[in-house]
Structure formats: C-alpha cells, structure tokens
Design a protein around this motif. Structure first.
Motif, short mmCIF file in Angstrom:
data_model
loop_
_atom_site.label_atom_id
_atom_site.label_comp_id
_atom_site.label_asym_id
_atom_site.label_seq_id
_atom_site.Cartn_x
_atom_site.Cartn_y
_atom_site.Cartn_z
N ALA A 178 -21.87 -56.97 -100.04
CA ALA A 178 -23.18 -57.63 -100.00
C ALA A 178 -24.15 -56.80 -99.17
O ALA A 178 -24.06 -56.74 -97.95
CB ALA A 178 -23.04 -59.04 -99.41
N VAL A 179 -25.08 -56.15 -99.84
CA VAL A 179 -26.03 -55.25 -99.20
C VAL A 179 -27.27 -56.04 -98.78
O VAL A 179 -27.90 -56.72 -99.59
CB VAL A 179 -26.41 -54.09 -100.14
N VAL A 180 -27.62 -55.90 -97.50
CA VAL A 180 -28.75 -56.61 -96.92
C VAL A 180 -30.06 -56.03 -97.47
O VAL A 180 -30.22 -54.82 -97.58
CB VAL A 180 -28.72 -56.46 -95.37
N GLY A 181 -30.97 -56.94 -97.80
CA GLY A 181 -32.30 -56.54 -98.24
C GLY A 181 -33.29 -56.66 -97.10
O GLY A 181 -32.99 -56.29 -95.96
N ASP A 182 -34.46 -57.24 -97.37
CA ASP A 182 -35.51 -57.36 -96.37
C ASP A 182 -35.60 -58.75 -95.74
O ASP A 182 -36.42 -58.96 -94.85
CB ASP A 182 -36.87 -57.01 -96.99
#
Length: 112
Positions: free
Chosen positions: A89-93
């Motif tokens: 799960a890649v963190v966005g903004d």
C-alpha cells in the motif's frame, strides 16, 4: 507530508501512534522507519499476509491493488473491504487512519 494515524494495537503500539510518511513509500516502510514493528514475515515481497492492515480513512488515496495482493488478501484474517497489505500500500498525498488487526496468519515469523 502525509500522516499515518495508527490506531492502538495491544502489542505493536498500545497507545496508537501518529507518524509522518513520504509520498511514494509503503505504509509498512513508514511504520518500520518510525519504530512501529509491523509483522512482515516475507520481507515485504508480497508473499504472505502478516502485514495486513485495514485503512479506515484515506483508502482511496492509495495505489491500486494488483492481482497478487488481491489473491493474498483473500487469505488474511479479518479481511474487510478496506484491507491492504501494508508492504504494498503506497502512500499518496492524503493522511491515513490505519488499524492493525489483532491477529494475523503467520506461518513464519521474522522474530527469532
């Protein structure tokens, strides 16, 4: 920089935690960098479900699930619609609120 609010977990972070994350890093990497010891028995290679988390807020800001992660999540304990493998799960903004499930299906632990 987005924040990850980790809800209290009886072993990993009993008081809960608020950590900073770099956009583009995974939830698992951000937590580990801040001393939150999320289980990750496959060394973050998307081969197990030990780093399973439930993203209570901010789920839509994460990268999309791929087929391998979807297949593995089917085997996770306590699966919910907002479940993700924290190593994928890649963190966005956006800020996230994350719950680490009480139990995990762990066939091999990295803790010796």
């Amino acid at each position: 920089m987005p924040q990850i609010i980790l809800l209290p977990h009886h072993e990993i972070c009993p008081q809960g935690a608020v950590i900073e994350a770099e956009p583009g890093e995974t939830i698992c990497d951000a937590a580990l960098r801040q001393g939150i010891d999320i289980e990750h028995a496959c060394e973050k290679s998307c081969a197990c479900t030990t780093c399973h988390v439930v993203v209570r807020e901010g789920f839509e800001s994460l990268n999309e699930l791929d087929e391998l992660e979807e297949d593995l999540l089917d085997k996770a304990w306590g699966l919910e619609a907002e479940s993700r493998l924290s190593c994928q799960a890649v963190v966005g903004d956006e800020d996230l609120v994350v719950e680490i499930p009480r139990y995990t299906l762990n066939h091999a632990s990295e803790r010796h």
